[in-house]
Design an enzyme around this catalytic site. Structure first.
Site, PDB file in Angstrom:
ATOM      1  N   GLY A 162       0.824  -1.213   0.000  1.00 13.11           N
ATOM      2  CA  GLY A 162       0.000   0.000   0.000  1.00 13.11           C
ATOM      3  C   GLY A 162       0.856   1.261   0.000  1.00 13.11           C
ATOM      4  O   GLY A 162       2.087   1.210   0.103  1.00 13.11           O
TER       5      GLY A 162
ATOM      6  N   HIS B 141      -7.715  15.465   2.025  1.00 10.17           N
ATOM      7  CA  HIS B 141      -6.945  14.270   1.673  1.00 10.17           C
ATOM      8  C   HIS B 141      -7.067  13.918   0.192  1.00 10.17           C
ATOM      9  O   HIS B 141      -7.983  14.377  -0.501  1.00 10.17           O
ATOM     10  CB  HIS B 141      -7.413  13.067   2.494  1.00 10.17           C
ATOM     11  CG  HIS B 141      -6.864  13.053   3.893  1.00 10.17           C
ATOM     12  ND1 HIS B 141      -7.412  13.792   4.919  1.00 10.17           N
ATOM     13  CD2 HIS B 141      -5.808  12.390   4.432  1.00 10.17           C
ATOM     14  CE1 HIS B 141      -6.726  13.585   6.021  1.00 10.17           C
ATOM     15  NE2 HIS B 141      -5.738  12.742   5.765  1.00 10.17           N
TER      16      HIS B 141
ATOM     17  N   LYS C  32      -8.672   7.891  -0.366  1.00  4.99           N
ATOM     18  CA  LYS C  32      -8.759   7.579   1.073  1.00  4.99           C
ATOM     19  C   LYS C  32     -10.061   6.844   1.380  1.00  4.99           C
ATOM     20  O   LYS C  32     -11.135   7.239   0.912  1.00  4.99           O
ATOM     21  CB  LYS C  32      -8.671   8.875   1.884  1.00  4.99           C
ATOM     22  CG  LYS C  32      -8.717   8.646   3.383  1.00  4.99           C
ATOM     23  CD  LYS C  32      -8.242   9.846   4.166  1.00  4.99           C
ATOM     24  CE  LYS C  32      -8.395   9.656   5.658  1.00  4.99           C
ATOM     25  NZ  LYS C  32      -7.772   8.428   6.166  1.00  4.99           N
TER      26      LYS C  32
ATOM     27  N   GLY D 244      -8.896   9.807  10.606  1.00  4.05           N
ATOM     28  CA  GLY D 244      -8.645   9.450  12.006  1.00  4.05           C
ATOM     29  C   GLY D 244      -8.038  10.620  12.764  1.00  4.05           C
ATOM     30  O   GLY D 244      -8.355  10.850  13.941  1.00  4.05           O
TER      31      GLY D 244
HETATM   32  N1  LIG Z   1      -1.595   6.609  11.284  1.00  2.00           N
HETATM   33  C1  LIG Z   1      -0.994   7.223  10.266  1.00  2.00           C
HETATM   34  O1  LIG Z   1      -0.013   7.937  10.436  1.00  2.00           O
HETATM   35  C2  LIG Z   1      -1.518   7.014   8.880  1.00  2.00           C
HETATM   36  C3  LIG Z   1      -2.606   6.205   8.689  1.00  2.00           C
HETATM   37  N2  LIG Z   1      -3.044   5.918   7.430  1.00  2.00           N
HETATM   38  C4  LIG Z   1      -4.102   4.939   7.357  1.00  2.00           C
HETATM   39  O2  LIG Z   1      -3.541   3.701   6.954  1.00  2.00           O
HETATM   40  C5  LIG Z   1      -4.482   2.953   6.189  1.00  2.00           C
HETATM   41  C6  LIG Z   1      -3.866   2.579   4.850  1.00  2.00           C
HETATM   42  O3  LIG Z   1      -3.631   3.757   4.094  1.00  2.00           O
HETATM   43  P1  LIG Z   1      -2.937   3.685   2.664  1.00  2.00           P
HETATM   44  O4  LIG Z   1      -1.574   3.078   2.759  1.00  2.00           O
HETATM   45  O5  LIG Z   1      -3.099   5.018   2.056  1.00  2.00           O
HETATM   46  O6  LIG Z   1      -3.927   2.650   1.929  1.00  2.00           O
HETATM   47  P2  LIG Z   1      -3.621   1.683   0.685  1.00  2.00           P
HETATM   48  O7  LIG Z   1      -4.951   1.260   0.169  1.00  2.00           O
HETATM   49  O8  LIG Z   1      -2.657   2.323  -0.245  1.00  2.00           O
HETATM   50  O9  LIG Z   1      -2.871   0.454   1.361  1.00  2.00           O
HETATM   51  C7  LIG Z   1      -3.503  -0.552   2.082  1.00  2.00           C
HETATM   52  C8  LIG Z   1      -2.911  -1.881   1.614  1.00  2.00           C
HETATM   53  O10 LIG Z   1      -3.411  -2.912   2.450  1.00  2.00           O
HETATM   54  C9  LIG Z   1      -3.821  -3.997   1.606  1.00  2.00           C
HETATM   55  N3  LIG Z   1      -4.738  -4.858   2.323  1.00  2.00           N
HETATM   56  C10 LIG Z   1      -6.101  -4.871   2.309  1.00  2.00           C
HETATM   57  N4  LIG Z   1      -6.558  -5.844   3.112  1.00  2.00           N
HETATM   58  C11 LIG Z   1      -5.470  -6.465   3.631  1.00  2.00           C
HETATM   59  C12 LIG Z   1      -5.295  -7.545   4.543  1.00  2.00           C
HETATM   60  N5  LIG Z   1      -6.342  -8.199   5.077  1.00  2.00           N
HETATM   61  N6  LIG Z   1      -4.034  -7.917   4.874  1.00  2.00           N
HETATM   62  C13 LIG Z   1      -2.958  -7.282   4.360  1.00  2.00           C
HETATM   63  N7  LIG Z   1      -3.064  -6.243   3.495  1.00  2.00           N
HETATM   64  C14 LIG Z   1      -4.301  -5.840   3.143  1.00  2.00           C
HETATM   65  C15 LIG Z   1      -4.390  -3.301   0.393  1.00  2.00           C
HETATM   66  O11 LIG Z   1      -4.536  -4.180  -0.702  1.00  2.00           O
HETATM   67  P3  LIG Z   1      -5.675  -3.825  -1.833  1.00  2.00           P
HETATM   68  O12 LIG Z   1      -5.292  -2.467  -2.364  1.00  2.00           O
HETATM   69  O13 LIG Z   1      -5.521  -4.931  -2.819  1.00  2.00           O
HETATM   70  O14 LIG Z   1      -6.978  -3.811  -1.131  1.00  2.00           O
HETATM   71  C16 LIG Z   1      -3.322  -2.231   0.163  1.00  2.00           C
HETATM   72  O15 LIG Z   1      -2.226  -2.727  -0.542  1.00  2.00           O
HETATM   73  C17 LIG Z   1      -5.731   3.846   6.116  1.00  2.00           C
HETATM   74  O16 LIG Z   1      -6.618   3.508   7.170  1.00  2.00           O
HETATM   75  C18 LIG Z   1      -5.174   5.240   6.344  1.00  2.00           C
HETATM   76  O17 LIG Z   1      -6.105   6.145   6.839  1.00  2.00           O
HETATM   77  C19 LIG Z   1      -2.454   6.454   6.335  1.00  2.00           C
HETATM   78  C20 LIG Z   1      -1.403   7.320   6.468  1.00  2.00           C
HETATM   79  C21 LIG Z   1      -0.826   7.648   7.762  1.00  2.00           C
HETATM   80  O1  LIG Z   2      -5.383   7.920   4.598  1.00  2.80           O
HETATM   81  C1  LIG Z   2      -4.460   8.757   4.723  1.00  2.80           C
HETATM   82  O2  LIG Z   2      -3.814   9.179   3.768  1.00  2.80           O
HETATM   83  C2  LIG Z   2      -4.166   9.250   6.068  1.00  2.80           C
HETATM   84  N1  LIG Z   2      -4.781   8.713   7.077  1.00  2.80           N
HETATM   85  C3  LIG Z   2      -4.641   9.073   8.435  1.00  2.80           C
HETATM   86  C4  LIG Z   2      -5.910   9.671   8.973  1.00  2.80           C
HETATM   87  O3  LIG Z   2      -7.004   9.223   8.588  1.00  2.80           O
HETATM   88  O4  LIG Z   2      -5.841  10.573   9.807  1.00  2.80           O
HETATM   89  C5  LIG Z   2      -3.405   9.917   8.685  1.00  2.80           C
HETATM   90  C6  LIG Z   2      -3.146  10.924   7.613  1.00  2.80           C
HETATM   91  O5  LIG Z   2      -4.133  11.889   7.658  1.00  2.80           O
HETATM   92  C7  LIG Z   2      -3.095  10.263   6.245  1.00  2.80           C
END
Ligand SMILES: NC(=O)C1=CN([C@@H]2O[C@H](COP(=O)(O)OP(=O)(O)OC[C@H]3O[C@@H](n4cnc5c(N)ncnc54)[C@H](OP(=O)(O)O)[C@@H]3O)[C@@H](O)[C@H]2O)C=CC1
Ligand SMILES: O=C(O)C1=N[C@H](C(=O)O)C[C@H](O)C1
EC number: 1.17.1.8
Length: 245
Positions: A11, A131, A135, A141
């Site tokens: 991801g 965003h 997303k 969050g």
């Molecule tokens: N706390 C923080 O600092 C941040 C949090 N986030 C959060 O992180 C999450 C992911 O964001 P982002 O990377 O942009 O999303 P993406 O969709 O780019 O990445 C998620 C990945 O997880 C895969 N996936 C789905 N289901 C599973 C599973 N059961 N097991 C393993 N992998 C799985 C997806 O595959 P597929 O695409 O094939 O479904 C995809 O490759 C979101 O909830 C986002 O809000 C994001 C940025 C920062």
């Molecule tokens: O999905 C994102 O991109 C992000 N998710 C987190 C959130 O929902 O707060 C952190 C950041 O904003 C990026």
């Protein structure tokens, strides 16, 4: 060497996390799993980092905690009920710890803290999060957590409800109500992750703005959590305790 597994490894954020873990001299990437990979691939990991999807993260956590793997979770979608469920699983697996943070960016954590500190001094506070359009969830969050912190600070200081004389509006025009704080979500091509906290009082306003310019911004906070999660008993929410905030 800390043995680390990553869920959501292909991801947007997972890719950055895998790169950072591989570059860290005190960590070994023992599993990089994505959708459809069997979760048993995590066996052998001491810490698992989860950046997947709000719909699947609870299943991942249940498995990891039951198998004594400490989760560091960036995936969003955690409300009070979900956090309570995680606490219950941890209670059944003594010695396993978990850290869940809505945002691992240091500047984002500071933005939330500054908003919390300022909240009591203003009549009005509203949050606008912006965003990328892929997303999964809205509001973010980070925005939810900011609203909760703002509401908590205002309640503690005895500040009353915010002024708002709206008597008629289209659905959604005033955003979502998170504990009395209005949250507005923008999804726009070209963006990554951004947030403004707008505070207003008598004759002046304050805007606190945070911008994520690259997803590499999340990596240092994730690595910090991976290094420290084993010494933090039970459930830790947010990166704040690790930054002495
Ligand atoms: N706390 C923080 O600092 C941040 C949090 N986030 C959060 O992180 C999450 C992911 O964001 P982002 O990377 O942009 O999303 P993406 O969709 O780019 O990445 C998620 C990945 O997880 C895969 N996936 C789905 N289901 C599973 C599973 N059961 N097991 C393993 N992998 C799985 C997806 O595959 P597929 O695409 O094939 O479904 C995809 O490759 C979101 O909830 C986002 O809000 C994001 C940025 C920062
Ligand atoms: O999905 C994102 O991109 C992000 N998710 C987190 C959130 O929902 O707060 C952190 C950041 O904003 C990026």
């Amino acid at each position: 060497m800390i043995k680390v597994g990553v869920l959501g490894a292909r991801g947007r954020v997972g890719v950055e996390v895998c790169k950072a873990v591989e570059a860290a001299t005190d960590m070994e990437l023992v599993a990089a799993l994505d959708k459809d990979d069997p979760i048993e691939g995590l066996e052998g990991a001491e810490v698992v980092v989860d950046f997947t999807h709000p719909d699947v993260v609870m299943g991942n956590l249940e498995w990891a905690i039951a198998h004594g793997v400490h989760p560091v979770v960036g995936t969003t979608g955690f409300d009070a009920g979900r956090l309570e469920t995680v606490r219950g699983w941890l209670a059944q697996s003594p010695g396993t710890h978990c850290l869940i943070a809505p945002n691992f960016g240091i500047a984002a954590v500071l933005m939330m803290r500054f908003a919390q500190q300022a909240a009591r001094y203003f009549d009005s506070v509203e949050i606008v999060e912006l965003h990328h359009p892929n997303k999964a969830d809205a509001p973010s969050g980070t925005a939810r957590r900011t609203a909760e912190l703002v509401a908590e600070a205002r309640a503690k200081a005895g500040v009353g409800p915010m002024p708002d004389a709206t008597s008629t509006s289209l659905d959604g025009a005033r955003g979502a109500d998170v504990e009395g704080v209005r949250v507005h979500a923008v999804r726009l091509a070209g963006l990554i992750a951004h947030q403004e906290v707008l505070l207003g009082g008598a004759g002046e306003t304050l805007t606190i703005r945070h911008d994520t310019m690259s997803r590499s911004a999340f990596a240092p906070g994730v690595l910090l959590a991976v290094r420290r999660v084993r010494e933090l008993p039970g459930l830790t929410v947010g990166l704040e305790p690790l930054l002495d905030l």
